[in-house]
Design a protein around this motif. Structure first.
Motif, short mmCIF file in Angstrom:
data_model
loop_
_atom_site.label_atom_id
_atom_site.label_comp_id
_atom_site.label_asym_id
_atom_site.label_seq_id
_atom_site.Cartn_x
_atom_site.Cartn_y
_atom_site.Cartn_z
N LEU A 213 33.23 -102.28 -5.54
CA LEU A 213 33.88 -101.12 -6.14
C LEU A 213 32.91 -100.31 -6.99
O LEU A 213 32.93 -99.07 -6.98
N LEU A 214 32.07 -101.01 -7.75
CA LEU A 214 31.09 -100.29 -8.59
C LEU A 214 30.10 -99.51 -7.74
O LEU A 214 29.79 -98.35 -8.03
N MET A 215 29.63 -100.12 -6.66
CA MET A 215 28.68 -99.41 -5.80
C MET A 215 29.35 -98.25 -5.07
O MET A 215 28.77 -97.16 -4.97
N PHE A 216 30.54 -98.47 -4.55
CA PHE A 216 31.20 -97.42 -3.77
C PHE A 216 31.47 -96.18 -4.63
O PHE A 216 31.23 -95.05 -4.19
N HIS A 217 31.95 -96.41 -5.85
CA HIS A 217 32.36 -95.28 -6.69
C HIS A 217 31.23 -94.72 -7.56
O HIS A 217 31.32 -93.58 -8.01
N CYS A 218 30.21 -95.53 -7.82
CA CYS A 218 29.20 -95.11 -8.81
C CYS A 218 27.76 -95.15 -8.30
O CYS A 218 26.88 -94.58 -8.94
N GLY A 219 27.51 -95.87 -7.20
CA GLY A 219 26.13 -96.11 -6.78
C GLY A 219 25.32 -94.84 -6.54
O GLY A 219 24.21 -94.69 -7.06
N ARG A 220 25.88 -93.92 -5.76
CA ARG A 220 25.12 -92.71 -5.45
C ARG A 220 24.92 -91.84 -6.68
O ARG A 220 23.82 -91.30 -6.90
N LYS A 221 25.95 -91.69 -7.51
CA LYS A 221 25.83 -90.87 -8.71
C LYS A 221 24.77 -91.44 -9.65
O LYS A 221 23.96 -90.69 -10.22
N LEU A 222 24.74 -92.74 -9.81
CA LEU A 222 23.71 -93.37 -10.65
C LEU A 222 22.32 -93.13 -10.07
O LEU A 222 21.38 -92.81 -10.79
N TYR A 223 22.20 -93.27 -8.75
CA TYR A 223 20.90 -93.07 -8.11
C TYR A 223 20.43 -91.62 -8.26
O TYR A 223 19.25 -91.37 -8.58
N GLU A 224 21.32 -90.69 -8.07
CA GLU A 224 20.96 -89.27 -8.17
C GLU A 224 20.53 -88.89 -9.58
O GLU A 224 19.71 -87.98 -9.78
N ASN A 225 21.06 -89.61 -10.58
CA ASN A 225 20.70 -89.36 -11.97
C ASN A 225 19.56 -90.26 -12.45
O ASN A 225 19.28 -90.32 -13.65
N LYS A 226 18.94 -90.97 -11.50
CA LYS A 226 17.82 -91.87 -11.81
C LYS A 226 18.19 -92.87 -12.90
O LYS A 226 17.38 -93.23 -13.75
N SER A 227 19.44 -93.33 -12.83
CA SER A 227 19.98 -94.22 -13.86
C SER A 227 20.64 -95.45 -13.25
O SER A 227 21.50 -96.08 -13.85
N GLY A 228 20.21 -95.83 -12.06
CA GLY A 228 20.81 -97.00 -11.43
C GLY A 228 20.81 -96.83 -9.92
O GLY A 228 20.12 -95.95 -9.38
N PRO A 229 21.59 -97.66 -9.23
CA PRO A 229 22.48 -98.70 -9.75
C PRO A 229 21.70 -99.97 -10.11
O PRO A 229 20.93 -100.48 -9.31
N PHE A 230 21.96 -100.46 -11.34
CA PHE A 230 21.27 -101.63 -11.87
C PHE A 230 22.29 -102.71 -12.20
O PHE A 230 23.35 -102.42 -12.75
N PHE A 231 21.93 -103.97 -11.91
CA PHE A 231 22.88 -105.08 -12.05
C PHE A 231 22.25 -106.27 -12.77
O PHE A 231 21.03 -106.44 -12.79
N TYR A 232 23.12 -107.09 -13.35
CA TYR A 232 22.81 -108.46 -13.78
C TYR A 232 23.49 -109.40 -12.80
O TYR A 232 24.66 -109.20 -12.44
N LEU A 233 22.80 -110.45 -12.38
CA LEU A 233 23.38 -111.47 -11.49
C LEU A 233 23.51 -112.77 -12.25
O LEU A 233 22.51 -113.38 -12.66
#
Length: 572
Positions: A213-233
């Motif tokens: 859900l985080l990637m689908f809704h936020c992944g591209r927007k974060l990438y375009e803003n050079k702010s992600g997508p970044f995760f902790y595992l």
């Protein structure tokens, strides 16, 4: 799969339930979604669209079998260690990876190069604290769906929706996502399932629901803003688990049209077995690595998890004898820093859980600040590139500490050639015994954590610091182990036994009822005793609460928004 805003979800084989109806139970249904929690209809419809559900279904069905395989590998490794009596060591099968001096992880994006102080244990369902963190001077936020969060369906939906709002700049008076502290998204660990989503007749793996859900809704927007997508595992135990995450990253980037390497992830080395595979974990994630993280309590608890029945691995009173200056923890931190920097990866330390008192002129304020400064200076001197604090008031003092003792954006140039760590160093238990006060503290933390979960909260405050599932794990682990080995108290001649722990729990309940009046407190005490008195060690307290005591109920929104309501406003 298609979906309308009415909330009915269909695929080619049958309908999924309308909100307000019970889920359809049919062998022809490939995916079932439970109704929206009360008060979250709009957020629910925003997250669960036809496209997002189709993506989730593909993600989970693609990797379900491999999730089972890595969880099965955990069971078989534990059984092999138990049956053989062997101890872990550095793997012979991967010696070529460790001996090859040339490979490196890909450099991280600029926004990850300088993250001296992050806010940790930030449950995003707590909207007020989340917004305050976004406005803070922290360099990063550990957006926590795991240790500091209680994964009710309400909390997950609220939290993921709050992340979506932050990423899409929908919170008023909050910096643009390209300027706000960078989001480090922490999905649930592999041991957690999502009871409210069924895929092919099985409950969905919690981390894949959160990540998807985080990637689908936020992944591209974060990438375009050079702010992600970044995760902790969280709670990765082997390089095979890192390999699975890497496959998930590659698949997801392809599906969403993102370049390979867009996703970056920091792996938390929270298990003693993973400490022997740190280079291999970095190697598996070398295109997607944001480094490794070390923390004290989950890692210490893993010794009881894997070796707690062995007398040689009796872990003494954590309040008195366990800290990052002890050989087994210091060796682990030194090896993590050396391993990361040798491969061009960032190394991050743990979280300062202490809370600063309100009055900066008070002795207690100076004492707490001095304690945090001393402990975090040890990590800086070991070469870490950053660490976390819970209390927002600690951000600026700790940033000043970093600036005073380091130069540049990070410490990647600190290669720690002075470090040589052996298996004996990593497996050397500290000396010491058990104190009555330490035993009572562990009981109190365990009971209060379960009580918090029963209230829909993932952390609580006790004696001037924040406690979460990590401290609950070490607390209940130690009580179980001390009973198992009938360990003597330093204070008197008594042994830690079933009777003593039961009696002390009753005594502690008198204090806790005043400190934390809650109708669920007696149930929490009963459940704590059930955990620590079991013949076999439950692997994770969160799994026990989430599955053995199935945790499906939706929470009243007032409960979630009031997570920190009893703290002074400056702590929110």
């Amino acid at each position: 799969m298609t979906a309308g805003l009415s909330g009915s979800f269909l695929d080619s084989r049958g309908p999924l339930p309308l909100r307000g109806q019970k889920p359809v139970c049919s062998s022809s249904v490939s995916m079932e979604l439970f109704p929206s929690p009360y008060g979250l209809q709009q957020e629910y419809e925003t997250l669960f669209t036809s496209s997002s559900l189709d993506f989730l279904h593909q993600l989970i069905s693609t990797f379900n079998e491999e999730v089972d395989q890595v969880l099965g590998l955990r069971v078989s490794r534990k059984a092999q260690l138990d049956l053989s009596g062997d101890l872990p060591g550095f793997l012979e099968s991967t010696i070529n990876i460790r001996r090859d001096p040339d490979w490196r992880v890909l450099p991280v994006p600029p926004r990850l190069q300088r993250r001296h102080v992050d806010i940790g244990d930030l449950a995003p369902c707590d909207t007020q604290r989340f917004i305050k963190a976004l406005r803070s001077p922290a360099q990063g936020l550990q957006v926590d769906f795991d240790d500091g969060n209680c994964p009710t369906f309400y909390n997950q939906i609220k939290g993921i929706h709050n992340v979506l709002k932050a990423v899409h700049n929908q919170f008023p008076n909050v910096p643009d996502i390209s300027q706000a502290p960078v989001l480090m998204l922490r999905p649930r660990a592999w041991n957690m399932v999502e009871h409210n989503i069924m895929v092919e007749g099985r409950e969905a793996p919690g981390p894949l629901v959160d990540f998807g859900l985080l990637m689908f809704h936020c992944g591209r927007k974060l990438y375009e803003n050079k702010s992600g997508p970044f995760f902790y595992l969280s709670k990765v135990e082997s390089f095979m688990e890192a390999r699975l995450w890497n496959k998930i990253f590659i698949w997801t980037q392809q599906k969403l049209g993102l370049p390979v390497g867009s996703i970056k992830a920091t792996v938390l080395i929270e298990n003693v077995l993973a400490a022997f595979e740190m280079e291999e974990i970095l190697y598996e994630l070398r295109e997607h690595s944001a480094g490794l993280n070390c923390g004290i309590w989950d890692y210490s608890a893993s010794f009881v998890n894997k070796f707690g029945h062995r007398q040689a691995f009796l872990l003494p009173d954590r309040s008195k004898y366990v800290n990052m200056e002890k050989r087994f923890l210091r060796s682990y931190m030194d090896l993590l820093v050396q391993t990361c920097h040798r491969r061009g990866a960032l190394a991050t330390g743990g979280m300062a859980a202490l809370l600063l008192p309100q009055d900066p002129q008070s002795d207690s304020y100076r004492r707490v600040l001095a304690t945090v400064t001393r402990l975090k200076l040890l990590e800086i001197q070991a070469g870490v590139d950053g660490f976390m604090v819970y209390d927002l008031s600690l951000i600026e003092p700790m940033q000043k500490l970093f600036k005073l003792h380091t130069e540049g954006e990070n410490q990647l140039d600190q290669l720690r050639h002075d470090v040589t760590v052996t298996p004996e160093d990593l497996l050397s238990m500290p000396s010491g015994g058990v104190t009555l006060s330490g035993l009572m503290y562990n009981i109190a933390v365990g009971v209060l954590f379960i009580n918090a979960w029963l209230s829909g909260k993932g952390h609580f405050f006790y004696r001037g610091q924040v406690e979460d599932s990590a401290t609950a794990e070490i607390s209940r682990s130690q009580v179980w182990q001390w009973i198992r080995h009938q360990t003597g108290l330093e204070d008197d001649s008594r042994l830690v036994s079933r009777r003593l722990v039961s009696d002390l729990t009753k005594e502690i309940m008198m204090e806790l009822k005043v400190l934390c009046p809650s109708v669920s407190l007696p149930s929490a005490a009963d459940m704590f005793l059930e955990v620590v008195l079991r013949r076999d060690f439950p692997e994770f307290i969160t799994s026990y609460l989430n599955q053995d005591h199935t945790f499906i109920t939706s929470q009243d929104p007032g409960q979630v928004e009031a997570v920190d309501s009893h703290l002074p406003r400056s702590k929110l």
